[in-house]
Write a protein that holds these residues in place. Structure first.
Motif, short mmCIF file in Angstrom:
data_model
loop_
_atom_site.label_atom_id
_atom_site.label_comp_id
_atom_site.label_asym_id
_atom_site.label_seq_id
_atom_site.Cartn_x
_atom_site.Cartn_y
_atom_site.Cartn_z
N ILE A 53 76.37 -39.86 -55.86
CA ILE A 53 75.27 -39.89 -56.90
C ILE A 53 75.80 -41.20 -57.89
O ILE A 53 76.86 -40.92 -58.59
CB ILE A 53 75.19 -38.61 -57.75
CG1 ILE A 53 74.80 -37.56 -56.62
CG2 ILE A 53 74.26 -38.81 -58.90
CD1 ILE A 53 74.95 -35.99 -57.38
N ASP A 54 75.30 -42.08 -57.68
CA ASP A 54 75.97 -43.30 -58.60
C ASP A 54 75.10 -43.47 -59.98
O ASP A 54 73.88 -43.01 -60.19
CB ASP A 54 75.55 -44.51 -57.74
CG ASP A 54 76.20 -45.83 -58.02
OD1 ASP A 54 77.24 -45.72 -58.76
OD2 ASP A 54 75.71 -46.73 -57.81
N GLU A 55 75.90 -44.08 -60.94
CA GLU A 55 75.20 -44.34 -62.23
C GLU A 55 74.60 -43.53 -63.14
O GLU A 55 73.60 -43.27 -63.64
CB GLU A 55 74.27 -45.53 -62.08
CG GLU A 55 74.50 -46.83 -61.19
CD GLU A 55 73.40 -47.80 -61.04
OE1 GLU A 55 72.18 -47.55 -60.87
OE2 GLU A 55 73.74 -48.99 -60.72
N VAL A 56 75.50 -42.20 -63.23
CA VAL A 56 74.89 -41.26 -63.81
C VAL A 56 75.29 -41.46 -65.23
O VAL A 56 76.12 -41.94 -65.73
CB VAL A 56 76.11 -39.88 -63.65
CG1 VAL A 56 75.62 -38.82 -64.72
CG2 VAL A 56 75.65 -39.40 -62.19
N GLY A 57 73.94 -41.50 -66.16
CA GLY A 57 73.93 -41.84 -67.42
C GLY A 57 73.79 -43.36 -67.67
O GLY A 57 73.48 -43.54 -68.74
N TYR A 58 73.29 -43.93 -66.57
CA TYR A 58 72.54 -45.34 -66.99
C TYR A 58 71.49 -45.28 -67.58
O TYR A 58 71.05 -46.11 -68.39
CB TYR A 58 72.50 -46.14 -65.49
CG TYR A 58 72.25 -47.47 -65.69
CD1 TYR A 58 73.15 -48.57 -66.19
CD2 TYR A 58 71.04 -47.84 -65.22
CE1 TYR A 58 72.61 -49.72 -66.09
CE2 TYR A 58 70.71 -49.30 -65.33
CZ TYR A 58 71.55 -50.14 -65.72
OH TYR A 58 71.11 -51.52 -65.77
N ILE A 59 70.74 -44.30 -67.30
CA ILE A 59 69.35 -44.03 -68.02
C ILE A 59 69.33 -42.65 -68.41
O ILE A 59 69.43 -41.62 -67.46
CB ILE A 59 68.13 -44.47 -67.13
CG1 ILE A 59 68.14 -45.94 -66.28
CG2 ILE A 59 66.71 -44.05 -67.41
CD1 ILE A 59 67.21 -46.40 -65.34
N PRO A 60 69.01 -42.23 -69.56
CA PRO A 60 68.81 -40.89 -70.03
C PRO A 60 67.74 -40.17 -69.55
O PRO A 60 66.95 -40.94 -68.87
CB PRO A 60 68.53 -41.21 -71.73
CG PRO A 60 68.98 -42.51 -72.03
CD PRO A 60 68.88 -43.34 -70.61
#
Length: 137
Positions: A53-60
Motif C-alpha cells: 500500500i503505497d503513499e498512505v497520507g498523500y491524499i487525505p
C-alpha cells in the motif's frame, strides 16, 4: 522503491503479491462496497500473502474512505502481510484519516507485528535535479 523491491522478491519466492496506492486500494473497496461485495473482496484480498500500500497520507481520506481503509487493515491483521509506505509520521495519520480514533486503532494493528523502517535523508527522486557539489547554478 524499497517496497516494490521487496514485493518483487516475494513474488519470485512464490508469494502472491498485489501493489497499489492507498487511494487505489480505497477505490477498489468503494467499488466492491457499491456492488454489495465488500466482505467478499476483503476475503479475496486475504488470499494474497502480501499487499503493498503505497503513499498512505498523500491524499487525505473522507470518513467513508477512512472506514474502508481501516477495514482493509483490520481484515489482514494477523492473517496476511502488508507493506505500507508514507511520508508522514504516525502522529499525523489522524489528519489523513480525519479521525484520531480510527487512525490509532489502525496504527495499533499495523505496528503490532511490524518492523517499522524510517528512512532519513534526501529524496532519491530529487537527487538528480540537484546541482553537483562545487558546480555553479
Amino acid at each position: 522503491h524499497l517496497a516494490v523491491g521487496i514485493g518483487i522478491k516475494a513474488a519470485k519466492a512464490g508469494h502472491r503479491v498485489l501493489f497499489d496506492s492507498a487511494t487505489g486500494w480505497v477505490a477498489r473497496l468503494q467499488e466492491a462496497h457499491s456492488r454489495g461485495k465488500l466482505a467478499q473482496e476483503l476475503v479475496k484480498l486475504r488470499r494474497y500473502g502480501l499487499l503493498i500500500i503505497d503513499e498512505v497520507g498523500y491524499i487525505p481520506f473522507d470518513q467513508d474512505a477512512a472506514n474502508l481503509f481501516f477495514q482493509l487493515v483490520s481484515s489482514r491483521y494477523e492473517h496476511a502481510s502488508m507493506i505500507l509506505t508514507s511520508n508522514l509520521p504516525f502522529a499525523r495519520w489522524g489528519d489523513v484519516f480525519g479521525d484520531l480514533t480510527i487512525a490509532s486503532a489502525m496504527i495499533d494493528r499495523i505496528v503490532h507485528h511490524a518492523d517499522v523502517i524510517s528512512l532519513k535523508g534526501n529524496s532519491y527522486r530529487l537527487k538528480k535535479h540537484q546541482p553537483a557539489a562545487g558546480t555553479a547554478q
